[in-house]
Design a protein around this motif. Structure first.
Motif, short mmCIF file in Angstrom:
data_model
loop_
_atom_site.label_atom_id
_atom_site.label_comp_id
_atom_site.label_asym_id
_atom_site.label_seq_id
_atom_site.Cartn_x
_atom_site.Cartn_y
_atom_site.Cartn_z
N ALA A 151 50.23 11.52 -29.50
CA ALA A 151 51.50 11.51 -28.77
C ALA A 151 51.17 11.41 -27.28
O ALA A 151 50.79 12.41 -26.66
CB ALA A 151 52.29 12.78 -29.07
N MET A 199 40.10 19.11 -25.20
CA MET A 199 39.65 17.72 -25.20
C MET A 199 38.15 17.68 -24.88
O MET A 199 37.35 17.02 -25.57
CB MET A 199 40.44 16.94 -24.14
CG MET A 199 40.16 15.46 -24.09
SD MET A 199 40.89 14.66 -22.62
CE MET A 199 42.62 14.56 -23.03
N PRO A 202 43.49 25.76 -20.84
CA PRO A 202 44.49 24.72 -21.07
C PRO A 202 43.94 23.61 -21.97
O PRO A 202 42.75 23.56 -22.25
CB PRO A 202 44.80 24.19 -19.66
CG PRO A 202 43.66 24.62 -18.82
CD PRO A 202 43.12 25.86 -19.42
N ALA A 203 44.83 22.74 -22.41
CA ALA A 203 44.48 21.76 -23.43
C ALA A 203 43.37 20.80 -23.00
O ALA A 203 42.61 20.31 -23.84
CB ALA A 203 45.72 20.98 -23.83
N SER A 204 43.25 20.54 -21.71
CA SER A 204 42.18 19.64 -21.26
C SER A 204 40.81 20.16 -21.68
O SER A 204 39.89 19.38 -21.91
CB SER A 204 42.22 19.48 -19.74
OG SER A 204 43.44 18.91 -19.35
N THR A 237 51.77 11.52 -23.72
CA THR A 237 52.80 12.13 -22.88
C THR A 237 53.08 11.33 -21.61
O THR A 237 54.14 11.47 -21.02
CB THR A 237 52.35 13.56 -22.49
OG1 THR A 237 51.67 14.12 -23.62
CG2 THR A 237 53.52 14.44 -22.14
N PHE A 270 46.18 10.04 -20.70
CA PHE A 270 45.33 11.01 -21.38
C PHE A 270 44.20 10.36 -22.17
O PHE A 270 43.12 10.93 -22.29
CB PHE A 270 46.18 11.97 -22.22
CG PHE A 270 47.00 12.86 -21.33
CD1 PHE A 270 46.41 13.90 -20.63
CD2 PHE A 270 48.35 12.62 -21.13
CE1 PHE A 270 47.14 14.70 -19.77
CE2 PHE A 270 49.09 13.42 -20.26
CZ PHE A 270 48.49 14.47 -19.59
N GLN A 330 51.95 24.81 -24.37
CA GLN A 330 53.10 24.72 -23.48
C GLN A 330 54.01 23.52 -23.75
O GLN A 330 54.90 23.25 -22.98
CB GLN A 330 52.62 24.67 -22.03
CG GLN A 330 52.06 23.34 -21.54
CD GLN A 330 50.58 23.16 -21.83
OE1 GLN A 330 50.06 23.74 -22.78
NE2 GLN A 330 49.90 22.35 -21.04
N LYS A 331 53.73 22.79 -24.82
CA LYS A 331 54.58 21.64 -25.10
C LYS A 331 55.52 22.03 -26.25
O LYS A 331 56.36 22.88 -26.04
CB LYS A 331 53.72 20.42 -25.34
CG LYS A 331 52.64 20.31 -24.21
CD LYS A 331 52.53 19.04 -23.46
CE LYS A 331 51.62 19.25 -22.25
NZ LYS A 331 50.95 18.06 -21.79
N ASP A 356 44.03 13.78 -30.06
CA ASP A 356 44.77 14.58 -29.10
C ASP A 356 46.22 14.61 -29.56
O ASP A 356 46.90 13.59 -29.54
CB ASP A 356 44.67 13.94 -27.71
CG ASP A 356 45.49 14.66 -26.65
OD1 ASP A 356 46.63 15.07 -26.94
OD2 ASP A 356 44.99 14.79 -25.50
N VAL A 397 48.34 17.09 -28.26
CA VAL A 397 48.82 18.17 -27.37
C VAL A 397 50.34 18.20 -27.37
O VAL A 397 50.96 19.26 -27.48
CB VAL A 397 48.25 17.99 -25.95
CG1 VAL A 397 48.82 19.06 -25.02
CG2 VAL A 397 46.73 18.07 -25.96
N THR A 398 50.95 17.02 -27.29
CA THR A 398 52.40 16.95 -27.26
C THR A 398 53.00 16.81 -28.66
O THR A 398 54.20 17.01 -28.85
CB THR A 398 52.83 15.78 -26.33
OG1 THR A 398 52.66 16.23 -24.98
CG2 THR A 398 54.28 15.37 -26.50
N ARG A 445 41.47 10.00 -19.77
CA ARG A 445 40.74 11.25 -19.55
C ARG A 445 39.69 11.46 -20.65
O ARG A 445 38.58 11.90 -20.39
CB ARG A 445 41.73 12.41 -19.53
CG ARG A 445 41.15 13.70 -19.04
CD ARG A 445 42.21 14.79 -18.93
NE ARG A 445 43.14 14.57 -17.82
CZ ARG A 445 44.10 15.43 -17.46
NH1 ARG A 445 44.23 16.58 -18.12
NH2 ARG A 445 44.89 15.18 -16.45
N VAL A 488 44.81 9.34 -28.48
CA VAL A 488 45.92 10.27 -28.29
C VAL A 488 47.03 9.90 -29.27
O VAL A 488 47.46 8.75 -29.32
CB VAL A 488 46.44 10.21 -26.83
CG1 VAL A 488 47.64 11.12 -26.65
CG2 VAL A 488 45.32 10.60 -25.86
C1 PLP Z 1 49.48 17.97 -21.42
C2 PLP Z 1 48.47 17.12 -22.09
C3 PLP Z 1 47.09 17.34 -21.97
C4 PLP Z 1 46.50 18.36 -21.03
O1 PLP Z 1 46.98 19.64 -21.19
P1 PLP Z 1 46.67 20.74 -20.07
O2 PLP Z 1 47.15 22.00 -20.73
O3 PLP Z 1 47.48 20.33 -18.89
O4 PLP Z 1 45.22 20.73 -19.79
C5 PLP Z 1 46.24 16.53 -22.69
N1 PLP Z 1 46.70 15.55 -23.47
C6 PLP Z 1 48.02 15.29 -23.59
C7 PLP Z 1 48.47 14.17 -24.48
C8 PLP Z 1 48.93 16.07 -22.90
O5 PLP Z 1 50.24 15.82 -23.03
#
Ligand code: PLP
Length: 376
Positions: free
Chosen positions: A140, A69, A64-66, A142, A91, A192-193, A167, A169-170, A94, A138
């Motif tokens: 975007a 990161m 997954p995206a974490s 989320t 995020f 998944q986004k 980041d 991810v979104t 994190r 980050v």
């Molecule tokens: C969803 C998300 C993550 C983490 O993604 P996972 O697939 O849940 O590990 C990290 N950064 C942002 C900005 C996110 O929206």
């Protein structure tokens, strides 16, 4: 096995098309099979397209995206390095945690939740920390639905001789992401986004400058799995030089490939415009229901809408009724925004007129229900 048919309008995962789901159900083949290697090359090329980059080192991390990161930060940082992290939500926090665990001195810049990162504050921190190695932020966020100006922030980083870690991810597949135009060093996302592919893979791209830094580290990356020096031989090696590192999630890659082909055939501009149009449709409808946004208009993410929970309405029952009665998932607030906002995602396949209208109808009904005084 029967799973319910939900309309996924939360912060991810988003809805996955039938086509992508069917792709993941194709027969599993070996991860070193030449046919699979050809697929990997196509995935890498399509990710370069999605990220708008020529970076050779562009691939999906099997996680997954974490973990993307984590990979970005643990590869670039060595103990004692200074990392500036600009935080405007969950995020970003994190990122700071991971950087600190990697042994870095973290300079944490915090911004109000619901507002973008202020470039002048970042510029000041870069000036005050001339030995800083990277800037992480980050694009975007989320957790709040806020977009920050990645182009400006990356330019501040490179102008000060810092690497940038972004980041998105979104962001990827929902709003403009232009890695090369930004001059960004490490940029990562998730499937998944806005790519609308099942969770479990994390696209990432490294600039040549970042690769040089990683190759010239004095200490080993403390994570074996994330060590790019080891992953390189698996994901690069054009012309068959690929060596075993871990077993790629073969069927998940089929799904990503199909999702990226869809992105390519729709086109980036068309995809961004669709997200913007659906956001407008949602925004008009929410306005008609008397609901308001947390974020100021210019900083809103079209794909993640944070809506203030109206006075006198309880958070959990509304979300639970939407799910149980209407099969619609929306997101709760995170951290300091818990109980104060709902997060309505319009990501990828979810960002369609019929879905927006279905949510507006259901939310109208549920809110009316909740407002009615209890009959004795
Ligand atoms: C969803 C998300 C993550 C983490 O993604 P996972 O697939 O849940 O590990 C990290 N950064 C942002 C900005 C996110 O929206």
């Amino acid at each position: 096995m029967m799973t319910p048919q939900r309309l996924l309008m939360g912060p991810g995962p988003s809805n996955v098309s039938e086509k992508v789901l069917l792709a993941t159900a194709q027969p599993t083949i070996g991860h070193l099979d030449p046919v699979f290697q050809t697929m990997m090359e196509e995935v890498k090329a399509l990710l370069r397209f999605a990220f708008q980059t020529k970076n050779a080192m562009t691939f999906p991390i099997s996680a997954p995206a974490s973990l993307a990161m984590e990979a970005a930060l643990v590869n670039l940082l060595e103990p004692g390095d200074t990392a500036i992290i600009a935080q405007k939500g969950v995020f970003g926090g994190r990122m700071a945690d991971i950087a600190a665990r990697a042994g870095a001195n973290v300079v944490l810049l915090t911004f109000d939740w619901g507002t973008p990162i202020i470039p002048d504050v970042v510029a000041g921190a870069i000036k005050a920390n001339p030995d800083a190695k990277l800037l992480g932020f980050v694009h975007a966020e989320t957790s709040t639905g806020v977009c920050s100006n990645a182009q400006t922030l990356c330019a501040l980083a490179s102008g000060g001789g810092l690497l940038s870690v972004v980041d998105t991810v979104t962001g990827l597949g929902g709003i403009p992401v232009n890695v090369d135009a930004w001059g960004a060093d490490v940029v990562y996302s998730g499937t998944q986004k806005c790519l609308s592919v099942p969770p479990g893979l994390a696209p990432i791209t490294f600039s040549d400058r970042a690769i040089e830094v990683i190759k010239n580290r004095e200490t080993k990356v403390q994570s074996w799995f994330c060590d790019l020096n080891l992953v390189l031989g698996y994901w690069s090696g054009e012309g068959g030089g690929r060596s075993y590192h871990h077993t790629a999630p073969v069927n998940a890659i089929y799904g990503l490939l199909e999702g990226l082909r869809d992105l390519k055939s729709e086109g980036l501009e068309a995809r961004w415009a669709r997200h913007q149009q659906m956001h407008q449709r949602l925004s008009d409808g929410l306005g008609a229901l008397g609901l308001e946004f947390l974020v100021e208009e210019g900083a809103r993410l079209p794909q993640l809408n944070t809506v203030l929970i109206p006075e006198g309405i309880a958070d959990a029952p509304v979300r639970s009724l939407l799910l149980q009665k209407h099969d619609i998932e929306i997101g709760a607030g995170l951290g300091t925004l818990a109980g104060k906002v709902w997060r309505i995602g319009l990501m990828g396949e979810t960002a369609r007129e019929e879905n927006v209208d279905r949510l507006l109808y259901a939310l109208g009904e549920v809110l009316q229900d909740q407002r009615q005084p209890a009959v004795a």
